[in-house]
Structure formats: C-alpha cells, structure tokens
Design a protein around this motif. Structure first.
Motif, PDB file in Angstrom:
ATOM      1  N   MET A   1      -0.450   2.569  11.171  1.00 40.13           N
ATOM      2  CA  MET A   1      -0.368   1.134  10.955  1.00 40.13           C
ATOM      3  C   MET A   1      -1.074   0.749   9.656  1.00 40.13           C
ATOM      4  O   MET A   1      -0.515   0.052   8.815  1.00 40.13           O
ATOM      5  N   GLU A   3      -1.980   2.724   7.202  1.00 36.69           N
ATOM      6  CA  GLU A   3      -1.333   3.334   6.047  1.00 36.69           C
ATOM      7  C   GLU A   3      -0.083   2.562   5.654  1.00 36.69           C
ATOM      8  O   GLU A   3       0.196   2.372   4.496  1.00 36.69           O
ATOM      9  N   GLU A   4       0.653   2.164   6.706  1.00 41.19           N
ATOM     10  CA  GLU A   4       1.896   1.442   6.451  1.00 41.19           C
ATOM     11  C   GLU A   4       1.590   0.168   5.661  1.00 41.19           C
ATOM     12  O   GLU A   4       2.244  -0.139   4.682  1.00 41.19           O
ATOM     13  N   GLU A   6      -0.896  -0.451   3.760  1.00 40.48           N
ATOM     14  CA  GLU A   6      -1.294  -0.145   2.388  1.00 40.48           C
ATOM     15  C   GLU A   6      -0.088   0.166   1.513  1.00 40.48           C
ATOM     16  O   GLU A   6       0.002  -0.248   0.379  1.00 40.48           O
ATOM     17  N   LYS A   7       0.854   0.915   2.122  1.00 37.58           N
ATOM     18  CA  LYS A   7       2.023   1.287   1.341  1.00 37.58           C
ATOM     19  C   LYS A   7       2.890   0.080   1.077  1.00 37.58           C
ATOM     20  O   LYS A   7       3.512  -0.026   0.045  1.00 37.58           O
ATOM     21  N   ARG A   8       2.953  -0.796   2.108  1.00 30.43           N
ATOM     22  CA  ARG A   8       3.878  -1.903   1.974  1.00 30.43           C
ATOM     23  C   ARG A   8       3.353  -2.953   1.017  1.00 30.43           C
ATOM     24  O   ARG A   8       3.964  -3.243   0.011  1.00 30.43           O
ATOM     25  N   ASP A   9       2.209  -3.502   1.341  1.00 30.05           N
ATOM     26  CA  ASP A   9       1.694  -4.553   0.482  1.00 30.05           C
ATOM     27  C   ASP A   9       0.900  -3.951  -0.661  1.00 30.05           C
ATOM     28  O   ASP A   9       0.397  -2.835  -0.585  1.00 30.05           O
ATOM     29  N   LEU A  10       0.788  -4.721  -1.689  1.00 27.65           N
ATOM     30  CA  LEU A  10      -0.083  -4.324  -2.779  1.00 27.65           C
ATOM     31  C   LEU A  10      -1.525  -4.409  -2.298  1.00 27.65           C
ATOM     32  O   LEU A  10      -1.912  -5.399  -1.698  1.00 27.65           O
ATOM     33  N   GLU A  14      -5.024  -2.579  -6.415  1.00 27.92           N
ATOM     34  CA  GLU A  14      -3.878  -2.489  -7.307  1.00 27.92           C
ATOM     35  C   GLU A  14      -3.653  -3.816  -8.013  1.00 27.92           C
ATOM     36  O   GLU A  14      -3.365  -3.875  -9.204  1.00 27.92           O
TER      37      GLU A  14
END
Lengths: 457, 457
Positions: A1, A3-4, A6-10, A14
């Motif tokens: 969850m 990780e998801e 982090e990958k999805r939103d900036l 970043e």
C-alpha cells in the motif's frame, strides 16, 4: 500500500527537487525528471505550484509538452481561464493546436467569446476549422464529446497498407485500437480492432475481415445514451456520424468514464438538493451559496405547509395530542416518496424506463405504495393503541400513514415521469422538493381526517 | 436516431427469424446470422428466449461460442444459477474454461459451494487452479476484479519477439493493448502500450523503450481506489501485484466502468433509503420488500420523536399555534442535514476527504451551517412577524431554525466521518436516517425554547 502510494503520487521529496530545479533555472535536470512522469502527475504538479513557477514552466516546456499536461488537467471553469491568461497568446494557441480536438473544445468553452476567437485565429487553420465545427455542437451531445483524431481506412485497402496508415497516424490519433472503415464518400461501413489487424494475413482485404455491423451514434445523440452503449458493449471507442452516415469523429472510453461519473454525481446531488457536490474544497461562503437557493426555496414551501396547518389551529387546540404525531406522519411520507423518486429518476437516467414501461412503472409503484402503506399503517395502529390506549387515535394515525405513503409513493413516481415528459431533467424533482410536497399532502390528510372525527376524539 | 436503434438492437424481424431457425432446427442459417451479432446482442437474445429455446442453443453453439455470450451477460444472482442448471455439466464446465478468469469468478460466486466445487473439478486443471486462487480474494478488492489473461514479456526481449508473443496471445488475452514487462522472477518492472510497440524499431530492446514508472495496485486494494486511478490516469488496463511486486493479473477498463456505476448507484440508493435501486423490473411485492426495512426502522425512530414531543403536550395545549411551525422546522433541518451528508459521503467515497482534510471539513461545515442558519433564521423572523404580527413567535421560530440548521449541518458532516472512522460504510448514515435524527433534535430545540418562553407567548 505504502509503496503503491509512493509510486503513484509524487513524493514531497520529488516535488521539492523539481521546484528547486525550476527556481534555479536548471532546465536539463528539470526536463529529464519531469517529462518521465505520467501526464496526470505532471498536471497535479502544474496546478499546485504558483503562477510564477508556472511561468518558468512555460519557458522550459514546449507547447507540445504543455498540451499533454493540459489534456490531463481536471478542468474547472475559473482555473482554466487563469492558466491560459498566464501564457503568451502564441504559446497558448500553439499548445491548443497540439491537443486533441475534444479537449481543445473543453478549454475554449471556458473562455469568453473574444478570447476564444483570438485563439482560433492564432491556431493553425485546419485545427481551427475542426474545432469551430465541434464548438457548434450542443453540450452533452455526442458531437460535443467526440474528437476528430481517429484512424480511418478505405474498404478496399489491404491489412498491410492499413498497418502503415496506423504507424503513421499513431503519434497523433487519440486511439489506434479501433480502425474505422469508410467508403469513397467517407461514409462509415465497418470497424476493425487492432487485434483483428494484428492476427490477420497481411494481404487480406479490409473489406473481408472488417465487422460490418457497426454500432454508432449520431452527432446529436445525448451523452447519457452514449454512456449506456459503452456500458453494454464494453467498447474502448465508438464512431459518431452525421445524418448521411458520414464519419465525423470518435468518442473514447476515458471521456465516457467522466460522463458516467458526472451523470451519477448529478443525480445524487440533486437528490440531496445541492447544486454542485464535487466542490469539496470550497470555503464556507461558497458552500453556503451553493446550498442556500434550495434551502430558502424549501423554506417558503414549508411556510405554505404552515399556512395550511393554520387552518386546523382550532382542531389542534382541542386535541393537542394530535400535534405529537405530525413529524412521524410527514417523515414517513417523505421517506417513501424519496424511495420511489430515486428509483424512477435513476431508471429514466439509465434508460431502463422508457415510453413503454412508464405505465407499468406507475402501476408497480401503486402496488408498492399499497403494500408498504398497509404494513406501516398496521404497525402504527398497534403501537399507538398499546402506547396511548386509544383505538381512535391509533386508527386515525394509522389511516393517515397508510394514505400518506400511498400518495407519496405515487407522487414520487408520477411527478418525475411527468416532468420528464415535459422535456425537463426529472432529477429536479429532487429529494427535498418532493419531501416538502409530501409533507403538505400528508398533513392535510391527517388533520383533515382528525377534524372530521373531532367529535370522537 | 431510428437507424441507429435498428443497427444497435436486434429488430423484431431478426429476432423472429432467429427463433424460427431454432425451432425448425436449421442450424446453419441460425449460426451464420447469430454469430455475426455483437456478443451483447447475442446475450440479450439468449436471456429473452425461454429455457426450451435455450436448450436448442446449447446444441447449436459450441462451449467457446457460449462463453462469449456469458461474458456479455449482465449477471443477476438467480438467473445465472438457472442458466447454468439448464446446461449439461460438462458443457457448462467447458464453457467456463473458455471464459476470462474474472468472469468465471463472477459466475461461480453466484453458485452454491457444492456446484462450484463440481465445476472446478470438471474444468481443465490450469484454469481451475487460477480460478480457485481468484475466488480466494475478498469481494470488492483488486484481486477479485482482476483477470489472469494478460500479455507479459521479459525486459531483455526485442520488439520483434514481443510482437510475436502478442500475435500468439491475442486470441486469448483480455487486452493486448498493454504489455506488462517482468523480470526473471515475474516481478513487474515496466509497461508498454501496443502503440509504443508499433512505432518502435523492431530490434529495439523492451527494456529501453518501456515505461518504468508503472502505476499498479496490490491485490488487497479496494475497488473504489482502483476506479479513482482509472479516472485520474485514463488507463485502459492496469496491473495488480502481490506484496513482492510479482505480477498477479490485470484489471481492464470495462470492469471498472461497472464498478464506477455500481459505487455511484450504491451511494445514491443509500441516500434514498433503498437496498437495491437497479431492480426496475421487480414486482410490487419485491419492491415493497426492498423498501420496508428502512421505512419500518424510520417509523420506530419517528415514534421516538413522537414520544419526546409528548413531553411538551402541555406546552402545545397552551399555544396550539406552535404546532403549525413544526413541519417547517423539522423539514428545514432535515434538508440542510442531507446536503451536508451528501457532500461528505461522496467526498469520502471518492477519496477527496482523507485523514488530513477531515478536521478542515468539519470546520468548513460549521461555517456553512452558521451562514445558512443565519440567513434562513432571519428570513423566518421577518416572514412570521409579517404574517402573525408576533415578534415573539417570529424570534422563537427563527432561533429554532438557526439552531436546527447549525446542528443538522454539523451532524450531517460529523456522523458520516465518525462512522467511517469506525470502519463502516458512511453511506449507511443515509438521507432518511439523518433526517429523522435531525427531526428529533430540531423539535427538541424548538419546543424546549418554547417551553422556556411560555410566559411570554
């Protein structure tokens, strides 16, 4: 969850880094990292930063790159106008030329006429012409939703040549997963999926492998109907033709998702009596402004109820106990009316209720009203008798509940059908409105009955 | 419009012809014409004809052809079970083997356990295994929505070999428009669209052209979250992974359209206090059964209101005029409560209201309640004064309206947030429920104030 997420939103990290590159004018680092993002994330970043940072972005990104961001923006009237005004007009016109025509139409629709005309003049001629045509279609029709960037081939071409057309058009077309087949007059005659094309023999003729039972819409068809077709047939895209079956454009599934969402939200907010439910971020003043029209209108309707009740003041004076059951009766009638209303409004919206089934629906609701009214009425007679030890009051309240539920259920189904017949969106007969109307009738029934029976009470 | 209808739906003529071929056992004519139809139209025909005709269809069509029809069916619990029971079990199992795994799961979920196990035994082993795994995921999670028929390639393959994989898998894969890239442990490392593949050089390595910022979901993620991602990113398909990032399946946009529709309908029907809004075809008894639980529950809550009002009987006896304003006050408080409720419930459902914005939301609603309460209160004071020429009654009713709106707005936003915090779907704090609660508080406020001021009235 996590990780998801982090990958999805900036991540903040970043985001901070991108901002730093922008303020320090490090164009290469910014471009390399920013352009690797999905357009949706680029759009979120773009909306979040202030106008000064955005101005730097216009310098760092080409109109073509900015076009992708704009296509991913969730557009809200006031914002779009602001964004466009920040840009140099030529840059903005250039950007618009790179966008899919349906999105350009959405943007231009938010500008005032003078600005719109200015941009149409600055844009390249061909696009401007297409966009002007699209701007002519009424809102919420197939014409206003469609885009003109589709791939079409002639019936008598081969699979090989169709694949070449596809490769050439791929960078510009909104979807390459359906290929539309036309005759020499550009009339739609068939459709083909890229999947069909890929597994077919290279020398086969399009005419022989295409599907010639094409489902299509007319430019004037309502968007709700289009959405229903997408739901039924699971299409990814869908052709739109004029009266002569000449192919005019296509509608893609991503736009339809927005339509489905919008239509459902719309019915929902009308049921609740609010003008715009999606505006979560509005401040209290804006929220109040959106809700007050309904509240005040219903307040005046409520005054009408009070005036009507005033006629029964002498009855109420004689038996004060009567007043105790008023909220119960009006509440129950309001609830059953809203139930019927919601079913019918949704049924009309999804097309499940049409001319033929209208009458059947009203009879169904009459039956439902009889059954629910009888059930609730009997319960009330029993409870009031046990509680107040008065069969008379019990029968009076029970009868009132029975009549109110029956009338409210019928009104809840009949009124939206009637309004729909008059060509008005039936969702305007929204929850609070019909509730207030049912308030009035149920109280009239109750106090009318009570006045008749006054000697017995 | 008429042409479109004809093209889209089967005409009565065509339907009659198909039926005739079936009853006359003209297999070739039937197959040629029936198989030319879109699967959705085939499914509509299949559902319309009786069981006898359907039995002939099972003889005329292969399990593979029937699988396509079943994939296009809008499944309803009781119906599916009936259809499956009409078939020879081996035929049914065969048909299931040809369906996409996510659809098989939908069908098997409607059967009882014994039947389900029987079919799993009859199906081919590999599919049965995959399906059993999918059946294990909880309803409304990514795992229960996904299908295992996707196309994946290794990072170090070339575009040419990927295209070959694609051609080979095209007949079976649910979508070939996205290709998922995995490492040697089948962990997801990238994604590629067929469009990227088509325009790429044939000798390029997948690793070099793939997009390695993949958006994905975990098998346990909620479907509402997945729907939001589709809406934001405009995907056509979307990978699902386990905790080790190993690719487990994909979710396609057609399933998500159903989810979006279902979730929106769900919130809408709960706001109206009905258990299943989509059941337009139900008879009056079934419709009544769906609505009565809410009505009766609210009836008892209404009794509570009546009991509480009973405490104020002596006040009402002294000033019967007071009763006249009860529907006005309870109605207005109900309306403002429903407005706040609807905004918050939708905000939670779409994810726009999260932990961080909760408190902000409550403060916003407090502000909104103050403003709308003040506005409506002032209007009421004025109107009642002009109408009844009593400043005292005007002030009393106005104050009651102000307090009721404020409390109702706050309750309408606070209660769903609280319920959500407890892990329950906030839509259960539905319209009629919160309306009845607000009835009680508003009447208590009004009659309480009136009793305090009794000497003045």
């Amino acid at each position: 969850m996590i990780e998801e997420k982090e990958k999805r939103d900036l991540s903040n990290n970043e985001e901070g880094q991108l901002l730093k590159w922008l303020t320090e004018e490090k164009i290469d680092e910014f471009r390399e990292n920013f352009l690797a993002l999905h357009a949706y994330d680029q759009a979120r970043f773009y909306m979040k930063v202030g106008p000064d940072i955005r101005r730097t972005m216009y310098h760092f990104l080409s109109p073509e790159e900015m076009a992708e961001i704009f296509e991913a923006l969730e557009l809200d009237d006031e914002e779009v106008q602001g964004f466009i005004k920040e840009m140099d007009p030529t840059y903005a016109a250039n950007m618009l030329s790179y966008m899919y025509t349906d999105d350009v139409v959405d943007v231009l629709n938010e500008l005032d006429k003078a600005d719109r005309d200015q941009f149409l003049k600055l844009m390249d001629e061909e696009t401007a012409e297409e966009v002007t045509e699209l701007l002519g279609y009424e809102k919420h029709t197939a014409g206003s939703l469609m885009t003109t960037e589709y791939v079409s081939v002639q019936e008598n071409s081969t699979v090989r040549s169709a694949m070449n057309v596809l490769r050439r058009e791929a960078p510009d077309a909104e979807t390459i997963y359906y290929i539309f087949v036309v005759d020499e007059n550009h009339r739609l005659t068939g459709v083909l999926s890229l999947r069909d094309l890929i597994v077919a023999d290279e020398d086969a003729l399009i005419r022989d492998i295409m599907n010639n039972r094409v489902v299509y819409a007319k430019v004037t068809d309502d968007q709700e109907k289009i959405a229903q077709i997408f739901k039924d047939y699971n299409f990814l895209a869908f052709p739109v033709v004029d009266d002569n079956l000449v192919l005019q454009g296509i509608i893609t599934v991503d736009d339809i998702i927005d339509v489905i969402d919008e239509e459902a939200s719309d019915d929902y907010s009308k049921l609740a009596g609010i003008s715009d439910i999606d505006d979560i971020d509005a401040g209290p003043f804006k929220a109040a402004r959106q809700r007050l029209p309904w509240l005040v209108m219903l307040l005046f309707l409520g005054m009408l109820t009070a005036t009507l009740m005033g006629q029964f003041e002498s009855t109420l004076e004689k038996v004060a106990l009567l007043a105790v059951f008023i909220p119960l009766i009006s509440g129950t009638s309001g609830n059953s009316g809203t139930q019927a209303l919601a079913v019918v409004v949704r049924g009309i919206a999804t097309g499940e209720i049409d001319e033929k089934s209208k009458l059947k629906m009203i009879f169904r609701e009459m039956g439902t009203g009889l059954i629910t009214g009888l059930a609730c009425g009997l319960i009330v007679v029993l409870v009031v008798f046990l509680w107040k030890h008065s069969m008379m009051i019990g029968l009076l309240v029970g009868t009132a509940i029975f009549c109110s539920i029956f009338v409210a259920t019928l009104a809840g189904s009949f009124i939206p059908l009637l309004i729909h017949k008059l060509g008005i969106d039936p969702a305007v007969a929204s929850g609070p409105f019909i509730t207030t109307l049912n308030d009035i009738t149920s109280i009239l029934i109750y106090l009318g009955l009570a006045t008749l029976l006054l000697g017995q009470l």
